[in-house]
Motif scaffolding. Structure first.
Motif, short mmCIF file in Angstrom:
data_model
loop_
_atom_site.label_atom_id
_atom_site.label_comp_id
_atom_site.label_asym_id
_atom_site.label_seq_id
_atom_site.Cartn_x
_atom_site.Cartn_y
_atom_site.Cartn_z
N TRP A 151 15.59 36.69 13.61
CA TRP A 151 15.64 34.94 14.21
C TRP A 151 15.69 34.83 15.62
CZ3 TRP A 151 14.71 32.21 9.54
CH2 TRP A 151 15.15 32.89 8.51
N GLY A 152 15.75 35.84 16.49
CA GLY A 152 15.63 35.29 17.89
C GLY A 152 16.39 36.44 18.31
N SER A 153 16.17 36.95 19.67
CA SER A 153 17.13 38.13 20.13
C SER A 153 18.05 37.79 20.03
CB SER A 153 16.16 37.85 22.45
OG SER A 153 17.38 38.70 22.31
N CYS A 197 16.73 30.84 26.44
CA CYS A 197 17.32 31.29 26.95
C CYS A 197 15.73 32.42 27.26
CB CYS A 197 18.23 31.93 25.83
SG CYS A 197 18.95 31.57 24.67
N ASN A 198 16.02 33.33 28.29
CA ASN A 198 15.15 34.61 28.82
C ASN A 198 14.99 34.84 27.92
OD1 ASN A 198 15.82 33.58 32.63
ND2 ASN A 198 14.64 32.15 30.95
N SER A 202 11.30 32.57 26.00
CA SER A 202 11.42 30.61 26.88
C SER A 202 11.71 30.88 28.56
CB SER A 202 12.91 30.36 26.31
OG SER A 202 12.82 30.38 24.62
N SER A 203 11.71 30.12 28.76
CA SER A 203 10.94 30.38 30.37
C SER A 203 10.86 28.52 30.90
CB SER A 203 10.89 30.86 30.86
OG SER A 203 9.68 31.11 31.48
N LEU A 231 19.14 30.82 30.49
CA LEU A 231 20.10 31.49 30.65
C LEU A 231 19.91 32.86 30.58
CD1 LEU A 231 22.71 29.83 28.60
CD2 LEU A 231 22.94 30.28 31.35
N PRO A 232 20.30 34.02 31.27
CA PRO A 232 19.42 35.25 31.09
C PRO A 232 20.47 36.36 29.43
CG PRO A 232 21.22 35.46 32.99
CD PRO A 232 21.08 34.16 32.34
#
Length: 506
Positions: A151-153, A197-198, A202-203, A231-232
């Motif tokens: 569902w996401g990192s 959220c990198n 995303s960036s 945000l990293p």
């Protein structure tokens, strides 16, 4: 006084916001955390009567209880699925809302169900099929501890926090994902901030690139009322970086953030900036969607096909084969005695990988059939998002493929980008690469989400004994050739080209 209303995403409840809420409160802000109906951690609480409208009503109740007065500015924050009830409620209380903050989630569109936030293609298809067969069907089971990555990192989430996230997760009412979002005109007038959220892929740089391409879905993001932060970390910053998230939320509420440049601004976009090396001004020979840059040499010559990245929206002009950077690579190859090839493929969205891969295969056959090309000495060089298509050639490399190269490539699907056919996973396909030489140009300032796929690929290559030469550009960004036209960048291009052509000469 700013009053934040924090709305969680799928499977989660108000508990995910605890640390971020504490940081906001300590800064003097008012904080209200939403416990959406059926998602408060109570097993069995959800019923088949809960839908998106139920959760919009939950957010409306918080807005109405947040107090009144000119000194109270309400900022709605939605994470993942939570962005949908936020948008639905914002349009009905627009006069009360100062700003919407979308946390690592693309903005929902009118008429679009929240199923769009499910990026796993197999799961999307499963849910849609189940809904059609069962009349919405049962709730969607909460993820097991090792399945949140779907569902996401989960980058940055402490082990204890991941344990707690799993223990308190609730099934997601399926109707909440299938009911279309209905927006009013008032919602579209509100200021919006996107927090990217990198580590989830995303960036701001990638969003700006799509705006530069003229992507119609993203052009509205160049509106000056829309700002961005990065945000990293992974997809759950309230768990992995709660203080950093709180700081960003406060700055966003104050109107800060990066604004995107609209197409046509003074500085050319990165894909139209010049190639960093001086190469001969050689004209390509065009046949269909393929351009050949021919060397001044006798006899059939080896060829390098440069596979552009993407997605690139349909209708973008100039098309990728005419971008200076790809023409530069092709001219450079021709100057060194090989046929340089640029061509357009139809990777217009993440669902288009099969179609684009067929275009790559067709271009390869067209080039190999040309009598001026040595059909037994071919290299494929993939860029950026085109890297996923390397999977087709890594899994079963033909004898004539003498080298496969990648520059800042994506080597595994990134959840934040949307659904991608499971066939396109170079990190898995490399197990079948055998003795195929691979040349990979890696940039030191890559977006974390992409960088993670490169490292995963390199680990898999080592495991399976595949020869990968890494050309590092320590200070380079994605698209380093035009973003960072330094001597370090120029030398990296030279080194990669020497290596690829060296494998073609064997």
């Amino acid at each position: 006084m700013t009053e934040f209303i924090l709305v969680p995403g799928m499977f989660t409840g108000a508990h995910v916001w605890e640390d971020t809420a504490a940081h906001l409160a300590s800064a003097g802000a008012g904080v209200h955390t939403a416990a959406l109906t059926g998602l408060d951690g109570a097993p069995g609480a959800a019923t088949d009567t809960i839908d998106l409208e139920t959760h919009i009503a939950d957010v409306l109740a918080l807005i109405d209880s947040a107090g009144t007065g000119r000194d109270r500015e309400i900022v709605l924050v939605g994470h993942g699925y939570g962005t949908y009830p936020v948008l639905g409620a914002a349009g009905r209380r627009a006069e009360r809302i100062a700003r919407i903050i979308s946390l690592d989630t693309a903005p929902g569109q009118d008429g679009m169900p929240a199923l769009a936030t499910v990026t796993d293609p197999a799961l999307r298809e499963e849910l849609a099929t189940r809904a059609a067969a069962e009349g919405n069907g049962p709730d969607l089971a909460a993820p097991a501890r090792d399945a949140w990555q779907r569902w996401g990192s989960t980058a940055g989430i402490p082990e204890a926090a991941l344990d707690r996230l799993t223990a308190l997760a609730s099934p997601q009412p399926l109707r909440t994902l299938l009911q279309p979002l209905r927006l009013t005109g008032e919602a579209g007038s509100l200021p919006v901030t996107g927090v990217l959220c990198n580590a989830n892929g995303s960036s701001i740089e990638l969003v700006q690139q799509q705006v530069d391409f003229g992507n119609p879905a993203l052009l509205p993001l160049a509106d000056p009322r829309i700002s961005f932060f990065e945000l990293p970390t992974g997809h759950w910053p309230m768990l992995s970086l709660p203080d950093g998230l709180a700081e960003v939320l406060l700055r966003a509420a104050a109107g800060e953030g990066h604004r995107l440049s609209a197409p046509g601004s003074a500085e050319p976009p990165t894909h139209l900036r010049p190639f960093p090396l001086d190469v001969p001004e050689l004209r390509g020979e065009r046949t269909g969607n393929v351009d050949l840059y021919l060397p001044d040499a006798e006899g059939p010559r080896p060829a390098v096909l440069f596979v552009h990245g993407g997605p690139v929206p349909a209708g973008v002009l100039p098309t990728p084969r005419d971008w200076p950077v790809l023409q530069g690579y092709a001219r450079y190859a021709a100057a060194e005695g090989a046929v340089g090839v640029t061509f357009d493929h139809r990777l217009h969205d993440t669902a288009g990988y099969p179609r684009a891969a067929a275009d790559v295969a067709a271009a390869v056959e067209q080039v190999r059939a040309d009598p001026r090309v040595d059909a037994d000495r071919i290299a494929l060089w993939f860029f950026s998002g085109g890297g996923l298509m390397a999977a087709d050639w890594l899994g079963r490399p033909p004898a004539w493929l003498r080298c496969l190269a990648g520059s800042y490539p994506v080597m595994a699907p990134i959840p934040a980008w949307g659904p991608v056919d499971s066939r396109f996973r170079p990190v898995d396909a490399v197990a079948g690469a055998g003795t195929l030489p691979v040349v990979l140009t890696r940039v030191g300032r890559e977006t974390p989400g992409i960088a993670a796929t490169v490292e995963e690929f390199l680990d898999a290559s080592t495991k399976h004994g595949v020869d990968v030469e890494v050309v590092d550009v320590p200070n380079g960004h994605h698209s380093f050739e035009t973003v960072d036209p330094t001597e370090e960048s120029r030398e990296a291009v030279r080194r990669a080209m020497r290596s690829v052509l060296g494998h073609l000469s064997v």
